[in-house]
Write a protein that holds these residues in place. Structure first.
Motif, PDB file in Angstrom:
ATOM      1  N   ASN A   1      22.558  35.570  37.046  1.00  0.00           N
ATOM      2  CA  ASN A   1      23.812  35.595  36.285  1.00  0.00           C
ATOM      3  C   ASN A   1      23.516  36.213  34.911  1.00  0.00           C
ATOM      4  OD1 ASN A   1      26.533  35.034  35.691  1.00  0.00           O
ATOM      5  ND2 ASN A   1      25.996  33.055  34.793  1.00  0.00           N
ATOM      6  N   GLU A   2      22.766  37.325  34.921  1.00  0.00           N
ATOM      7  CA  GLU A   2      22.218  37.891  33.699  1.00  0.00           C
ATOM      8  C   GLU A   2      23.287  38.517  32.802  1.00  0.00           C
ATOM      9  OE1 GLU A   2      21.004  38.423  36.704  1.00  0.00           O
ATOM     10  OE2 GLU A   2      18.942  37.661  36.681  1.00  0.00           O
ATOM     11  N   ASN A   3      23.023  38.449  31.495  1.00  0.00           N
ATOM     12  CA  ASN A   3      23.849  39.179  30.522  1.00  0.00           C
ATOM     13  C   ASN A   3      23.342  40.624  30.483  1.00  0.00           C
ATOM     14  OD1 ASN A   3      25.577  37.090  29.077  1.00  0.00           O
ATOM     15  ND2 ASN A   3      23.538  36.153  28.966  1.00  0.00           N
ATOM     16  N   ALA A   4      23.951  41.465  31.274  1.00  0.00           N
ATOM     17  CA  ALA A   4      23.443  42.834  31.403  1.00  0.00           C
ATOM     18  C   ALA A   4      24.583  43.840  31.410  1.00  0.00           C
ATOM     19  CB  ALA A   4      22.624  42.972  32.683  1.00  0.00           C
ATOM     20  N   GLN A   5      24.289  45.016  30.894  1.00  0.00           N
ATOM     21  CA  GLN A   5      25.190  46.160  30.965  1.00  0.00           C
ATOM     22  C   GLN A   5      24.405  47.355  31.471  1.00  0.00           C
ATOM     23  OE1 GLN A   5      26.893  46.681  27.057  1.00  0.00           O
ATOM     24  NE2 GLN A   5      28.502  45.155  27.427  1.00  0.00           N
ATOM     25  N   ARG A   6      24.924  47.953  32.540  1.00  0.00           N
ATOM     26  CA  ARG A   6      24.286  49.112  33.164  1.00  0.00           C
ATOM     27  C   ARG A   6      22.840  48.805  33.535  1.00  0.00           C
ATOM     28  NH1 ARG A   6      26.480  53.955  29.150  1.00  0.00           N
ATOM     29  NH2 ARG A   6      28.734  53.576  29.522  1.00  0.00           N
ATOM     30  N   GLY A   7      22.618  47.584  34.002  1.00  0.00           N
ATOM     31  CA  GLY A   7      21.303  47.208  34.487  1.00  0.00           C
ATOM     32  C   GLY A   7      20.305  46.822  33.417  1.00  0.00           C
ATOM     33  N   VAL A   8      20.744  46.774  32.140  1.00  0.00           N
ATOM     34  CA  VAL A   8      19.850  46.413  31.036  1.00  0.00           C
ATOM     35  C   VAL A   8      20.268  45.063  30.484  1.00  0.00           C
ATOM     36  CG1 VAL A   8      18.965  47.047  28.763  1.00  0.00           C
ATOM     37  CG2 VAL A   8      19.447  48.832  30.465  1.00  0.00           C
ATOM     38  N   ILE A   9      19.328  44.123  30.454  1.00  0.00           N
ATOM     39  CA  ILE A   9      19.628  42.768  29.982  1.00  0.00           C
ATOM     40  C   ILE A   9      19.666  42.744  28.461  1.00  0.00           C
ATOM     41  CG2 ILE A   9      18.760  40.393  29.868  1.00  0.00           C
ATOM     42  CD1 ILE A   9      17.557  40.783  32.622  1.00  0.00           C
ATOM     43  N   ASN A  10      20.708  42.123  27.909  1.00  0.00           N
ATOM     44  CA  ASN A  10      20.833  41.916  26.469  1.00  0.00           C
ATOM     45  C   ASN A  10      20.139  40.601  26.127  1.00  0.00           C
ATOM     46  OD1 ASN A  10      21.650  41.259  23.842  1.00  0.00           O
ATOM     47  ND2 ASN A  10      23.631  42.295  24.083  1.00  0.00           N
ATOM     48  N   TRP A  11      18.886  40.693  25.684  1.00  0.00           N
ATOM     49  CA  TRP A  11      18.099  39.481  25.460  1.00  0.00           C
ATOM     50  C   TRP A  11      18.574  38.698  24.258  1.00  0.00           C
ATOM     51  CZ3 TRP A  11      15.719  37.590  29.298  1.00  0.00           C
ATOM     52  CH2 TRP A  11      15.164  38.415  30.283  1.00  0.00           C
ATOM     53  N   ASP A  12      19.093  39.365  23.232  1.00  0.00           N
ATOM     54  CA  ASP A  12      19.611  38.639  22.067  1.00  0.00           C
ATOM     55  C   ASP A  12      20.787  37.760  22.478  1.00  0.00           C
ATOM     56  OD1 ASP A  12      17.756  39.706  20.365  1.00  0.00           O
ATOM     57  OD2 ASP A  12      19.047  41.351  19.683  1.00  0.00           O
ATOM     58  N   ALA A  13      21.713  38.335  23.245  1.00  0.00           N
ATOM     59  CA  ALA A  13      22.869  37.562  23.704  1.00  0.00           C
ATOM     60  C   ALA A  13      22.438  36.447  24.657  1.00  0.00           C
ATOM     61  CB  ALA A  13      23.881  38.489  24.390  1.00  0.00           C
ATOM     62  N   THR A  14      21.460  36.762  25.513  1.00  0.00           N
ATOM     63  CA  THR A  14      20.961  35.761  26.456  1.00  0.00           C
ATOM     64  C   THR A  14      20.383  34.557  25.716  1.00  0.00           C
ATOM     65  OG1 THR A  14      20.462  37.407  28.162  1.00  0.00           O
ATOM     66  CG2 THR A  14      19.246  35.328  28.265  1.00  0.00           C
ATOM     67  N   ASN A  15      19.562  34.811  24.726  1.00  0.00           N
ATOM     68  CA  ASN A  15      18.925  33.712  24.005  1.00  0.00           C
ATOM     69  C   ASN A  15      19.921  32.937  23.149  1.00  0.00           C
ATOM     70  OD1 ASN A  15      16.345  34.240  25.064  1.00  0.00           O
ATOM     71  ND2 ASN A  15      15.951  35.809  23.529  1.00  0.00           N
ATOM     72  N   ARG A  16      20.884  33.643  22.573  1.00  0.00           N
ATOM     73  CA  ARG A  16      21.919  32.936  21.787  1.00  0.00           C
ATOM     74  C   ARG A  16      22.725  32.005  22.679  1.00  0.00           C
ATOM     75  NH1 ARG A  16      22.669  37.956  19.205  1.00  0.00           N
ATOM     76  NH2 ARG A  16      24.505  38.360  20.511  1.00  0.00           N
TER      77      ARG A  16
END
Length: 509
Positions: A107-122
Protein backbone atom coordinates in the motif's frame (compact mmCIF):
# COMPACT_ATOMS: atom_id res chain seq x y z
CA UNK A 1 -32.33 -1.27 14.01
CA UNK A 2 -30.08 -0.51 11.05
CA UNK A 3 -29.28 -3.18 8.50
CA UNK A 4 -26.38 -5.39 9.62
CA UNK A 5 -23.00 -4.52 8.11
CA UNK A 6 -22.14 -8.25 8.12
CA UNK A 7 -24.18 -11.45 7.95
CA UNK A 8 -22.58 -14.87 7.72
CA UNK A 9 -25.13 -17.66 7.26
CA UNK A 10 -24.73 -21.44 7.53
CA UNK A 11 -20.93 -21.31 7.18
CA UNK A 12 -19.45 -24.81 7.03
CA UNK A 13 -15.72 -25.38 6.53
CA UNK A 14 -13.94 -28.74 6.36
CA UNK A 15 -10.29 -29.70 6.32
CA UNK A 16 -9.10 -33.23 5.53
CA UNK A 17 -10.50 -35.36 8.34
CA UNK A 18 -11.72 -32.34 10.36
CA UNK A 19 -14.96 -30.35 10.28
CA UNK A 20 -13.82 -26.97 11.61
CA UNK A 21 -17.13 -25.11 11.22
CA UNK A 22 -20.65 -26.48 11.09
CA UNK A 23 -23.58 -24.25 10.09
CA UNK A 24 -22.15 -21.17 11.86
CA UNK A 25 -24.12 -17.90 11.87
CA UNK A 26 -22.81 -14.43 12.72
CA UNK A 27 -24.50 -11.03 12.53
CA UNK A 28 -22.59 -7.80 13.16
CA UNK A 29 -24.31 -4.41 13.35
CA UNK A 30 -22.77 -1.14 12.12
CA UNK A 31 -20.46 0.70 14.54
CA UNK A 32 -20.49 -2.03 17.15
CA UNK A 33 -17.57 -3.84 18.74
CA UNK A 34 -18.52 -7.49 18.38
CA UNK A 35 -16.56 -10.08 20.35
CA UNK A 36 -16.16 -13.73 19.37
CA UNK A 37 -15.34 -16.09 22.23
CA UNK A 38 -14.62 -19.78 22.47
CA UNK A 39 -11.99 -22.26 23.56
CA UNK A 40 -8.98 -22.96 21.35
CA UNK A 41 -10.19 -25.09 18.46
CA UNK A 42 -13.73 -23.71 18.64
CA UNK A 43 -13.43 -22.27 15.11
CA UNK A 44 -13.04 -18.55 15.82
CA UNK A 45 -9.98 -17.90 13.68
CA UNK A 46 -11.22 -20.22 10.93
CA UNK A 47 -14.46 -18.23 10.71
CA UNK A 48 -12.53 -14.98 10.37
CA UNK A 49 -10.26 -16.49 7.72
CA UNK A 50 -13.39 -17.43 5.76
CA UNK A 51 -14.65 -13.85 6.10
CA UNK A 52 -11.37 -12.25 5.03
CA UNK A 53 -10.73 -14.50 2.01
CA UNK A 54 -7.81 -16.42 3.51
CA UNK A 55 -10.09 -19.41 2.93
CA UNK A 56 -11.51 -18.30 -0.45
CA UNK A 57 -15.03 -18.64 -1.74
CA UNK A 58 -15.59 -22.19 -2.91
CA UNK A 59 -13.57 -23.73 -0.07
CA UNK A 60 -16.58 -23.45 2.28
CA UNK A 61 -20.37 -23.51 2.05
CA UNK A 62 -22.74 -20.79 3.19
CA UNK A 63 -23.21 -17.11 2.33
CA UNK A 64 -21.58 -13.84 3.39
CA UNK A 65 -23.33 -10.49 3.04
CA UNK A 66 -21.21 -7.37 3.68
CA UNK A 67 -22.37 -3.77 3.50
CA UNK A 68 -25.64 -4.85 1.87
CA UNK A 69 -24.14 -7.05 -0.85
CA UNK A 70 -23.41 -10.77 -1.03
CA UNK A 71 -19.64 -11.18 -1.36
CA UNK A 72 -17.40 -13.98 -2.62
CA UNK A 73 -13.84 -13.07 -1.72
CA UNK A 74 -11.08 -14.76 -3.74
CA UNK A 75 -8.26 -13.79 -1.39
CA UNK A 76 -7.30 -11.33 1.33
CA UNK A 77 -6.57 -8.48 -1.11
CA UNK A 78 -10.11 -8.83 -2.42
CA UNK A 79 -11.59 -8.49 1.09
CA UNK A 80 -9.30 -5.56 1.92
CA UNK A 81 -10.50 -3.77 -1.21
CA UNK A 82 -14.05 -4.11 0.16
CA UNK A 83 -12.99 -2.56 3.48
CA UNK A 84 -12.30 -5.64 5.64
CA UNK A 85 -8.89 -5.76 7.32
CA UNK A 86 -7.81 -8.64 9.57
CA UNK A 87 -4.92 -8.70 12.03
CA UNK A 88 -4.04 -12.31 12.64
CA UNK A 89 -2.78 -13.74 15.91
CA UNK A 90 0.36 -14.79 13.98
CA UNK A 91 1.84 -11.42 13.08
CA UNK A 92 2.57 -10.88 9.38
CA UNK A 93 5.52 -8.52 9.57
CA UNK A 94 8.86 -8.79 7.78
CA UNK A 95 11.59 -8.53 10.45
CA UNK A 96 14.28 -7.03 8.20
CA UNK A 97 12.09 -4.16 6.98
CA UNK A 98 11.53 -0.93 8.91
CA UNK A 99 8.34 -0.07 10.77
CA UNK A 100 7.28 2.32 8.00
CA UNK A 101 8.03 -0.21 5.26
CA UNK A 102 5.93 -2.82 7.05
CA UNK A 103 3.01 -0.45 7.60
CA UNK A 104 2.77 0.44 3.91
CA UNK A 105 3.85 -2.86 2.39
CA UNK A 106 1.53 -3.43 -0.58
CA UNK A 107 0.00 0.00 0.00
CA UNK A 108 2.99 2.21 -0.82
CA UNK A 109 2.98 5.99 -1.16
CA UNK A 110 4.26 6.00 -4.72
CA UNK A 111 3.93 7.96 -7.94
CA UNK A 112 5.00 6.43 -11.24
CA UNK A 113 6.61 3.56 -9.38
CA UNK A 114 8.74 5.78 -7.11
CA UNK A 115 8.08 5.66 -3.36
CA UNK A 116 7.85 9.01 -1.55
CA UNK A 117 9.81 8.14 1.58
CA UNK A 118 9.27 11.51 3.28
CA UNK A 119 5.50 11.13 3.00
CA UNK A 120 5.73 7.47 4.02
CA UNK A 121 7.65 8.25 7.19
CA UNK A 122 5.44 11.21 8.09
CA UNK A 123 2.30 9.10 7.77
CA UNK A 124 3.95 6.29 9.72
CA UNK A 125 4.71 8.67 12.59
CA UNK A 126 1.06 9.79 12.66
CA UNK A 127 -0.19 6.19 12.67
CA UNK A 128 2.26 5.14 15.38
CA UNK A 129 1.04 8.03 17.50
CA UNK A 130 -2.55 6.81 17.10
CA UNK A 131 -1.63 3.43 18.54
CA UNK A 132 0.60 4.95 21.21
CA UNK A 133 3.92 3.57 19.93
CA UNK A 134 6.90 5.90 20.31
CA UNK A 135 9.39 4.45 17.88
CA UNK A 136 11.40 5.79 14.99
CA UNK A 137 9.62 4.63 11.79
CA UNK A 138 13.04 3.69 10.36
CA UNK A 139 13.61 1.09 13.12
CA UNK A 140 13.73 -2.50 11.79
CA UNK A 141 10.81 -4.52 13.12
CA UNK A 142 13.20 -7.27 14.28
CA UNK A 143 14.39 -4.91 17.04
CA UNK A 144 10.89 -4.64 18.54
CA UNK A 145 9.35 -6.93 21.11
CA UNK A 146 6.25 -8.93 20.29
CA UNK A 147 3.97 -6.40 21.98
CA UNK A 148 5.26 -3.48 19.95
CA UNK A 149 5.04 -5.54 16.79
CA UNK A 150 1.34 -6.04 17.52
CA UNK A 151 0.90 -2.26 17.63
CA UNK A 152 2.69 -1.96 14.28
CA UNK A 153 0.18 -4.43 12.83
CA UNK A 154 -2.69 -2.28 14.10
CA UNK A 155 -1.09 0.84 12.63
CA UNK A 156 -0.78 -1.04 9.34
CA UNK A 157 -4.49 -1.85 9.41
CA UNK A 158 -5.38 1.78 10.12
CA UNK A 159 -3.38 2.87 7.05
CA UNK A 160 -6.07 1.32 4.86
CA UNK A 161 -9.66 2.41 4.19
CA UNK A 162 -11.20 0.20 6.87
CA UNK A 163 -14.91 -0.40 7.38
CA UNK A 164 -14.63 -3.62 9.38
CA UNK A 165 -11.52 -4.26 11.49
CA UNK A 166 -10.94 -7.83 12.71
CA UNK A 167 -8.49 -8.35 15.56
CA UNK A 168 -7.45 -11.87 16.58
CA UNK A 169 -6.09 -11.76 20.16
CA UNK A 170 -4.92 -8.13 19.84
CA UNK A 171 -3.97 -7.66 23.50
CA UNK A 172 -2.49 -11.11 24.14
CA UNK A 173 1.08 -9.78 24.22
CA UNK A 174 0.31 -6.45 25.90
CA UNK A 175 0.52 -5.44 29.55
CA UNK A 176 -2.49 -3.95 31.30
CA UNK A 177 -1.73 -0.30 30.50
CA UNK A 178 -1.06 -0.95 26.82
CA UNK A 179 -4.10 -3.22 26.57
CA UNK A 180 -6.28 -0.47 28.03
CA UNK A 181 -4.80 1.96 25.52
CA UNK A 182 -5.72 -0.40 22.70
CA UNK A 183 -9.26 -0.86 23.99
CA UNK A 184 -9.59 2.91 24.15
CA UNK A 185 -8.32 3.07 20.58
CA UNK A 186 -11.06 0.65 19.46
CA UNK A 187 -13.65 2.87 21.13
CA UNK A 188 -12.18 5.89 19.33
CA UNK A 189 -12.32 4.05 16.00
CA UNK A 190 -15.92 3.13 16.77
CA UNK A 191 -16.75 6.82 17.20
CA UNK A 192 -15.06 7.49 13.84
CA UNK A 193 -17.26 5.00 12.00
CA UNK A 194 -15.27 1.75 12.10
CA UNK A 195 -16.93 -1.50 13.11
CA UNK A 196 -14.73 -4.05 14.89
CA UNK A 197 -14.73 -7.78 15.51
CA UNK A 198 -12.47 -8.85 18.36
CA UNK A 199 -11.38 -12.38 19.22
CA UNK A 200 -9.94 -12.57 22.72
CA UNK A 201 -9.45 -14.93 25.65
CA UNK A 202 -9.26 -11.99 28.07
CA UNK A 203 -12.85 -12.07 29.22
CA UNK A 204 -12.55 -9.02 31.45
CA UNK A 205 -11.64 -6.99 28.35
CA UNK A 206 -14.48 -8.52 26.35
CA UNK A 207 -16.95 -7.68 29.10
CA UNK A 208 -15.54 -4.15 29.26
CA UNK A 209 -15.57 -3.23 25.57
CA UNK A 210 -17.94 -5.46 23.58
CA UNK A 211 -21.46 -4.45 22.61
CA UNK A 212 -22.38 -8.04 21.74
CA UNK A 213 -20.65 -11.39 22.11
CA UNK A 214 -21.01 -14.47 19.90
CA UNK A 215 -19.84 -17.73 21.49
CA UNK A 216 -18.57 -20.68 19.45
CA UNK A 217 -18.03 -24.19 20.77
CA UNK A 218 -16.76 -27.17 18.77
CA UNK A 219 -17.22 -25.30 15.47
CA UNK A 220 -20.85 -24.33 16.12
CA UNK A 221 -22.64 -21.15 17.12
CA UNK A 222 -23.86 -21.48 20.71
CA UNK A 223 -25.40 -18.06 21.35
CA UNK A 224 -25.04 -14.30 20.97
CA UNK A 225 -25.17 -12.21 24.15
CA UNK A 226 -26.15 -8.54 24.23
CA UNK A 227 -23.88 -6.87 26.77
CA UNK A 228 -25.97 -3.69 26.77
CA UNK A 229 -28.90 -5.61 28.27
CA UNK A 230 -26.86 -6.50 31.37
CA UNK A 231 -26.48 -9.86 33.15
CA UNK A 232 -23.36 -10.68 31.10
CA UNK A 233 -20.26 -11.33 33.19
CA UNK A 234 -17.18 -13.54 32.90
CA UNK A 235 -18.87 -16.53 34.51
CA UNK A 236 -21.75 -16.28 32.03
CA UNK A 237 -19.32 -16.15 29.08
CA UNK A 238 -17.29 -19.10 30.41
CA UNK A 239 -20.44 -21.18 30.83
CA UNK A 240 -21.21 -20.70 27.15
CA UNK A 241 -17.63 -21.37 26.06
CA UNK A 242 -16.97 -24.60 27.94
CA UNK A 243 -20.50 -25.81 28.63
CA UNK A 244 -19.91 -25.80 32.39
CA UNK A 245 -19.01 -23.49 35.26
CA UNK A 246 -15.40 -23.00 36.30
CA UNK A 247 -15.71 -22.40 40.01
CA UNK A 248 -12.00 -21.72 40.40
CA UNK A 249 -9.64 -20.20 37.85
CA UNK A 250 -6.57 -21.77 39.49
CA UNK A 251 -6.12 -25.34 40.77
CA UNK A 252 -5.87 -25.70 44.55
CA UNK A 253 -2.24 -25.87 45.55
CA UNK A 254 -0.20 -26.05 48.74
CA UNK A 255 3.42 -25.18 47.95
CA UNK A 256 6.31 -27.15 49.42
CA UNK A 257 9.11 -24.58 49.34
CA UNK A 258 12.69 -25.59 50.13
CA UNK A 259 16.18 -24.09 50.05
CA UNK A 260 17.43 -21.41 47.66
CA UNK A 261 17.97 -22.96 44.22
CA UNK A 262 18.84 -20.05 41.88
CA UNK A 263 20.44 -16.75 42.87
CA UNK A 264 20.95 -13.76 40.59
CA UNK A 265 22.99 -10.82 41.93
CA UNK A 266 24.19 -7.55 40.42
CA UNK A 267 22.81 -8.54 37.02
CA UNK A 268 23.38 -5.74 34.52
CA UNK A 269 22.72 -6.07 30.78
CA UNK A 270 23.41 -3.60 28.00
CA UNK A 271 21.43 -3.34 24.76
CA UNK A 272 22.73 -5.75 22.07
CA UNK A 273 23.15 -2.95 19.51
CA UNK A 274 23.59 0.18 21.65
CA UNK A 275 26.28 -0.93 24.09
CA UNK A 276 25.93 2.25 26.17
CA UNK A 277 22.21 1.71 26.87
CA UNK A 278 21.39 -0.17 30.07
CA UNK A 279 18.48 -2.59 29.71
CA UNK A 280 18.77 -4.43 33.05
CA UNK A 281 20.29 -2.50 35.94
CA UNK A 282 21.75 -4.33 38.96
CA UNK A 283 18.93 -6.90 39.25
CA UNK A 284 18.88 -9.41 42.10
CA UNK A 285 16.44 -12.24 42.73
CA UNK A 286 16.17 -15.70 44.27
CA UNK A 287 14.14 -18.80 43.44
CA UNK A 288 13.71 -21.65 45.94
CA UNK A 289 12.99 -25.31 45.34
CA UNK A 290 9.29 -25.89 44.84
CA UNK A 291 8.60 -22.17 44.47
CA UNK A 292 6.74 -20.30 41.72
CA UNK A 293 8.18 -16.79 41.43
CA UNK A 294 6.47 -14.12 39.31
CA UNK A 295 7.98 -11.14 37.48
CA UNK A 296 5.57 -8.26 36.84
CA UNK A 297 6.38 -5.25 34.70
CA UNK A 298 5.02 -3.01 31.98
CA UNK A 299 5.99 -3.61 28.37
CA UNK A 300 9.53 -2.35 27.93
CA UNK A 301 10.42 -2.87 31.59
CA UNK A 302 12.92 -5.58 30.63
CA UNK A 303 11.13 -8.78 31.69
CA UNK A 304 11.96 -10.83 28.60
CA UNK A 305 15.40 -9.26 28.33
CA UNK A 306 16.19 -10.32 31.91
CA UNK A 307 15.02 -13.89 31.28
CA UNK A 308 16.88 -14.31 28.01
CA UNK A 309 20.10 -12.83 29.35
CA UNK A 310 20.06 -15.33 32.22
CA UNK A 311 19.33 -18.17 29.79
CA UNK A 312 22.77 -18.52 28.22
CA UNK A 313 23.17 -14.84 27.33
CA UNK A 314 20.69 -15.19 24.47
CA UNK A 315 20.03 -11.44 24.77
CA UNK A 316 22.21 -8.44 25.47
CA UNK A 317 25.85 -7.39 25.58
CA UNK A 318 28.44 -6.58 28.25
CA UNK A 319 26.54 -8.68 30.78
CA UNK A 320 27.79 -8.41 34.36
CA UNK A 321 26.73 -10.05 37.59
CA UNK A 322 26.63 -13.52 39.10
CA UNK A 323 24.43 -16.59 38.73
CA UNK A 324 24.47 -19.36 41.29
CA UNK A 325 22.60 -22.63 41.02
CA UNK A 326 22.50 -24.81 44.14
CA UNK A 327 25.20 -22.55 45.58
CA UNK A 328 27.62 -23.05 42.68
CA UNK A 329 28.70 -20.20 40.43
CA UNK A 330 27.54 -20.57 36.82
CA UNK A 331 29.36 -19.29 33.75
CA UNK A 332 26.92 -19.58 30.88
CA UNK A 333 28.11 -18.40 27.49
CA UNK A 334 25.54 -20.13 25.28
CA UNK A 335 22.02 -21.56 25.37
CA UNK A 336 23.55 -25.05 25.27
CA UNK A 337 25.49 -24.18 28.43
CA UNK A 338 22.27 -23.08 30.12
CA UNK A 339 20.45 -26.30 29.18
CA UNK A 340 23.35 -28.45 30.38
CA UNK A 341 23.41 -26.52 33.69
CA UNK A 342 19.72 -27.21 34.30
CA UNK A 343 17.93 -24.09 33.03
CA UNK A 344 15.00 -24.00 30.61
CA UNK A 345 13.26 -21.05 28.96
CA UNK A 346 9.79 -21.09 27.39
CA UNK A 347 9.60 -18.08 25.05
CA UNK A 348 6.67 -15.68 24.92
CA UNK A 349 6.46 -16.29 21.14
CA UNK A 350 5.96 -20.03 20.84
CA UNK A 351 5.40 -19.98 17.07
CA UNK A 352 8.68 -18.23 16.22
CA UNK A 353 11.04 -19.14 19.06
CA UNK A 354 9.40 -22.11 20.78
CA UNK A 355 8.49 -24.39 17.89
CA UNK A 356 9.46 -25.28 14.35
CA UNK A 357 6.02 -25.34 12.75
CA UNK A 358 7.26 -27.79 10.11
CA UNK A 359 7.97 -30.43 12.78
CA UNK A 360 5.70 -33.05 14.29
CA UNK A 361 5.01 -33.42 18.02
CA UNK A 362 7.60 -36.18 18.43
CA UNK A 363 10.45 -34.17 16.91
CA UNK A 364 9.46 -31.01 18.77
CA UNK A 365 9.52 -32.67 22.19
CA UNK A 366 12.91 -34.32 21.70
CA UNK A 367 14.66 -31.37 20.03
CA UNK A 368 16.08 -29.61 23.11
CA UNK A 369 17.86 -32.69 24.49
CA UNK A 370 18.33 -35.06 21.59
CA UNK A 371 21.48 -36.60 23.08
CA UNK A 372 19.30 -38.37 25.67
CA UNK A 373 17.94 -40.50 22.82
CA UNK A 374 21.16 -41.20 20.95
CA UNK A 375 22.44 -44.77 20.74
CA UNK A 376 25.84 -44.83 19.10
CA UNK A 377 25.59 -42.29 16.30
CA UNK A 378 21.83 -42.41 15.68
CA UNK A 379 18.63 -41.38 17.43
CA UNK A 380 16.61 -44.28 18.79
CA UNK A 381 13.32 -43.48 17.09
CA UNK A 382 11.35 -46.03 19.13
CA UNK A 383 12.46 -44.39 22.37
CA UNK A 384 11.68 -40.97 20.86
CA UNK A 385 8.10 -42.08 20.14
CA UNK A 386 7.70 -43.56 23.64
CA UNK A 387 8.93 -40.36 25.28
CA UNK A 388 6.63 -38.20 23.16
CA UNK A 389 3.63 -40.48 23.81
CA UNK A 390 4.28 -40.26 27.55
CA UNK A 391 4.15 -36.47 27.46
CA UNK A 392 1.14 -36.50 25.13
CA UNK A 393 -0.71 -38.64 27.67
CA UNK A 394 0.47 -36.92 30.85
CA UNK A 395 -0.13 -33.38 29.59
CA UNK A 396 -3.35 -34.29 27.73
CA UNK A 397 -2.10 -32.98 24.37
CA UNK A 398 -5.07 -33.29 22.01
CA UNK A 399 -3.71 -34.86 18.82
CA UNK A 400 -4.33 -38.15 16.97
CA UNK A 401 -0.68 -39.20 17.43
CA UNK A 402 2.79 -37.82 18.08
CA UNK A 403 3.30 -37.81 14.30
CA UNK A 404 0.80 -34.93 13.99
CA UNK A 405 2.25 -31.59 12.91
CA UNK A 406 2.45 -28.93 15.62
CA UNK A 407 1.21 -26.27 13.19
CA UNK A 408 -2.24 -27.90 13.21
CA UNK A 409 -2.59 -27.87 17.00
CA UNK A 410 -4.55 -25.27 18.97
CA UNK A 411 -2.59 -22.65 20.91
CA UNK A 412 -3.08 -24.47 24.19
CA UNK A 413 -1.84 -27.76 22.80
CA UNK A 414 1.13 -26.07 21.13
CA UNK A 415 2.07 -24.63 24.51
CA UNK A 416 1.87 -28.08 26.08
CA UNK A 417 4.27 -29.36 23.42
CA UNK A 418 6.70 -26.52 24.26
CA UNK A 419 6.45 -27.35 27.96
CA UNK A 420 7.02 -31.03 27.17
CA UNK A 421 10.16 -30.14 25.20
CA UNK A 422 11.68 -28.35 28.17
CA UNK A 423 10.47 -30.86 30.74
CA UNK A 424 12.32 -33.51 28.73
CA UNK A 425 15.60 -31.67 29.46
CA UNK A 426 14.92 -32.36 33.18
CA UNK A 427 15.60 -28.76 34.23
CA UNK A 428 16.14 -27.53 37.77
CA UNK A 429 14.77 -24.06 36.97
CA UNK A 430 12.15 -23.21 34.33
CA UNK A 431 11.59 -19.67 33.11
CA UNK A 432 8.12 -19.33 31.58
CA UNK A 433 7.58 -16.14 29.56
CA UNK A 434 3.85 -15.45 29.04
CA UNK A 435 3.00 -19.19 29.38
CA UNK A 436 -0.73 -18.72 28.74
CA UNK A 437 -0.58 -16.07 26.01
CA UNK A 438 -3.38 -16.64 23.50
CA UNK A 439 -4.84 -19.60 25.41
CA UNK A 440 -8.47 -20.05 26.47
CA UNK A 441 -9.64 -20.34 30.08
CA UNK A 442 -9.99 -24.12 30.02
CA UNK A 443 -6.47 -24.67 28.67
CA UNK A 444 -5.09 -22.06 31.09
CA UNK A 445 -6.37 -24.13 34.02
CA UNK A 446 -4.51 -27.15 32.66
CA UNK A 447 -1.28 -25.16 32.15
CA UNK A 448 -1.49 -23.82 35.70
CA UNK A 449 -1.78 -27.38 36.97
CA UNK A 450 1.32 -28.40 35.00
CA UNK A 451 3.29 -25.45 36.43
CA UNK A 452 2.26 -26.45 39.95
CA UNK A 453 3.29 -30.06 39.31
CA UNK A 454 6.71 -28.88 38.15
CA UNK A 455 7.15 -26.93 41.38
CA UNK A 456 5.97 -29.92 43.43
CA UNK A 457 8.80 -31.94 41.86
CA UNK A 458 11.27 -29.62 43.61
CA UNK A 459 12.02 -27.44 40.59
CA UNK A 460 12.11 -23.65 40.70
CA UNK A 461 9.71 -21.86 38.35
CA UNK A 462 9.85 -18.23 37.19
CA UNK A 463 6.64 -16.93 35.56
CA UNK A 464 6.62 -13.71 33.52
CA UNK A 465 3.10 -12.51 32.74
CA UNK A 466 1.32 -9.36 31.61
CA UNK A 467 -1.82 -10.54 33.41
CA UNK A 468 -1.58 -9.47 37.04
CA UNK A 469 -4.47 -11.72 38.18
CA UNK A 470 -2.51 -14.66 36.76
CA UNK A 471 0.57 -13.80 38.80
CA UNK A 472 -1.51 -13.23 41.93
CA UNK A 473 -3.34 -16.54 41.55
CA UNK A 474 -0.31 -18.66 40.67
CA UNK A 475 2.83 -17.30 42.33
CA UNK A 476 4.30 -17.71 45.81
CA UNK A 477 6.37 -14.52 45.48
CA UNK A 478 6.38 -11.70 42.91
CA UNK A 479 9.10 -9.25 41.89
CA UNK A 480 8.17 -5.99 40.17
CA UNK A 481 10.38 -4.61 37.41
CA UNK A 482 10.44 -1.01 36.13
CA UNK A 483 12.85 0.40 33.55
CA UNK A 484 15.20 -2.53 34.00
CA UNK A 485 15.36 -2.36 37.81
CA UNK A 486 13.70 -4.66 40.34
CA UNK A 487 11.67 -2.26 42.46
CA UNK A 488 10.03 -4.53 45.05
CA UNK A 489 9.53 -8.09 46.24
CA UNK A 490 6.09 -9.25 47.38
CA UNK A 491 5.03 -12.32 49.29
CA UNK A 492 1.83 -13.99 48.09
CA UNK A 493 -0.05 -12.49 51.03
CA UNK A 494 1.22 -8.94 50.45
CA UNK A 495 0.59 -8.74 46.72
CA UNK A 496 -2.38 -6.99 45.12
CA UNK A 497 -2.99 -5.52 41.67
CA UNK A 498 -2.79 -1.99 43.06
CA UNK A 499 0.46 -2.63 44.95
CA UNK A 500 2.06 -4.36 41.95
CA UNK A 501 1.11 -1.55 39.59
CA UNK A 502 2.43 1.07 42.00
CA UNK A 503 5.89 -0.51 41.98
CA UNK A 504 5.74 -1.40 38.25
CA UNK A 505 5.49 2.35 37.55
CA UNK A 506 7.71 3.63 40.37
CA UNK A 507 10.55 4.59 38.00
CA UNK A 508 8.30 6.18 35.40
CA UNK A 509 6.53 8.70 37.60
Amino acid sequence: MAQPILEMRSITKEFPGVKALTDVNLTVHPLEIHAICGENGAGKSTLMKVLSGVHPHGSYTGTITFDGHEVTFRDIRHSEAAGIVIIHQELALIPELSIAENIFLGNENAQRGVINWDATNRRAIDLLARVGLRENPLTPVKHLGIGKQQLVEIAKALSRDVKLLILDEPTAALNDDDAQHLLGLLKELQRKGITSIMISHKLNEIEQIADRITILRDGRTIETLDVTEGDVDEDRIIRGMVGRDLEHRFPDHTPQIGDVLLEVEGWTVMHPHDHERTVIDDAALQVRRGEIVGIAGLMGAGRTELARSIFGRSYGSRIQGSLRLEGKELTLKTVADAIDAGLAYVSEDRKSLGLNLLDDIKTSISSAKLDKLVTGLTVDENREVLVAETYRRDLAIKAPSVAAGVAKLSGGNQQKVVLSKWMFTDPKVLILDEPTRGIDVGAKFEIYGIIQQLADQGRGVIVISSELPELLGLCDRIYTLAEGRITHEFSHEEASQEALMRHMTSHTR
